[in-house]
Design an enzyme around this catalytic site. Structure first.
Site, PDB file in Angstrom:
ATOM      1  N   PHE A 124       0.844  -1.193   0.000  1.00 47.99           N
ATOM      2  CA  PHE A 124       0.000   0.000   0.000  1.00 47.99           C
ATOM      3  C   PHE A 124       0.878   1.242   0.000  1.00 47.99           C
ATOM      4  O   PHE A 124       0.962   1.964   0.991  1.00 47.99           O
ATOM      5  CB  PHE A 124      -0.900  -0.043   1.251  1.00 47.99           C
ATOM      6  CG  PHE A 124      -2.304   0.393   1.006  1.00 47.99           C
ATOM      7  CD1 PHE A 124      -3.168  -0.388   0.285  1.00 47.99           C
ATOM      8  CD2 PHE A 124      -2.767   1.584   1.521  1.00 47.99           C
ATOM      9  CE1 PHE A 124      -4.483  -0.003   0.071  1.00 47.99           C
ATOM     10  CE2 PHE A 124      -4.077   1.989   1.313  1.00 47.99           C
ATOM     11  CZ  PHE A 124      -4.927   1.190   0.588  1.00 47.99           C
ATOM     12  N   HIS A 125       1.569   1.484  -1.098  1.00 50.60           N
ATOM     13  CA  HIS A 125       2.427   2.660  -1.207  1.00 50.60           C
ATOM     14  C   HIS A 125       1.589   3.848  -1.700  1.00 50.60           C
ATOM     15  O   HIS A 125       0.365   3.775  -1.731  1.00 50.60           O
ATOM     16  CB  HIS A 125       3.649   2.375  -2.085  1.00 50.60           C
ATOM     17  CG  HIS A 125       3.307   1.943  -3.491  1.00 50.60           C
ATOM     18  ND1 HIS A 125       3.144   2.830  -4.519  1.00 50.60           N
ATOM     19  CD2 HIS A 125       3.099   0.715  -4.006  1.00 50.60           C
ATOM     20  CE1 HIS A 125       2.850   2.174  -5.629  1.00 50.60           C
ATOM     21  NE2 HIS A 125       2.807   0.878  -5.341  1.00 50.60           N
ATOM     22  N   VAL A 126       2.220   4.924  -2.083  1.00 48.23           N
ATOM     23  CA  VAL A 126       1.515   6.167  -2.382  1.00 48.23           C
ATOM     24  C   VAL A 126       0.460   6.016  -3.483  1.00 48.23           C
ATOM     25  O   VAL A 126      -0.679   6.451  -3.308  1.00 48.23           O
ATOM     26  CB  VAL A 126       2.516   7.297  -2.742  1.00 48.23           C
ATOM     27  CG1 VAL A 126       1.783   8.548  -3.188  1.00 48.23           C
ATOM     28  CG2 VAL A 126       3.406   7.605  -1.549  1.00 48.23           C
ATOM     29  N   GLU A 164      -1.696  -2.792 -11.032  1.00 49.02           N
ATOM     30  CA  GLU A 164      -0.267  -3.065 -11.224  1.00 49.02           C
ATOM     31  C   GLU A 164      -0.111  -4.439 -11.861  1.00 49.02           C
ATOM     32  O   GLU A 164      -0.898  -5.336 -11.625  1.00 49.02           O
ATOM     33  CB  GLU A 164       0.474  -2.998  -9.890  1.00 49.02           C
ATOM     34  CG  GLU A 164       0.457  -1.611  -9.288  1.00 49.02           C
ATOM     35  CD  GLU A 164       1.164  -1.520  -7.936  1.00 49.02           C
ATOM     36  OE1 GLU A 164       1.767  -2.505  -7.498  1.00 49.02           O
ATOM     37  OE2 GLU A 164       1.085  -0.453  -7.338  1.00 49.02           O
TER      38      GLU A 164
END
Length: 89
Positions: free
Chosen positions: A14-16, A88
């Site tokens: 859960f990155h930016v 992704e």
């Protein structure tokens, strides 16, 4: 209130970018949204800063809790977003 447990499956966690996509989608709904981590930490699902403090990585189990007039739709849309790995590869 409705709740659903889900696993973060995208490689970077859960990155930016995923957090922003999640918040954008959550804000399309009127329901309140909470995200709870395995450790019991809780974040406002409509706050990117709150979500980022959870430090969710690939494989993390979270519980989404929606409460409000469109809670079912909100929970379904966010679960689908997470299951799609936020687009992704």
């Amino acid at each position: 209130m409705v709740a659903k447990e889900i696993i973060i499956r995208n490689e970077q966690g859960f990155h930016v970018r995923p957090a922003q996509l999640f918040v954008d989608k959550a804000n399309e709904y009127r329901s309140d949204l909470k995200v709870r981590s395995e450790s019991g930490e809780e974040a406002d699902g409509k706050s990117m800063l709150d979500l980022m403090t959870l430090g969710l990585e690939k494989g993390a189990r979270i519980v989404l809790e929606a409460s409000g007039e469109d809670e079912q739709e909100c929970l379904q849309a966010l679960a689908e977003l997470i299951e799609s790995k936020f687009g992704e590869a």
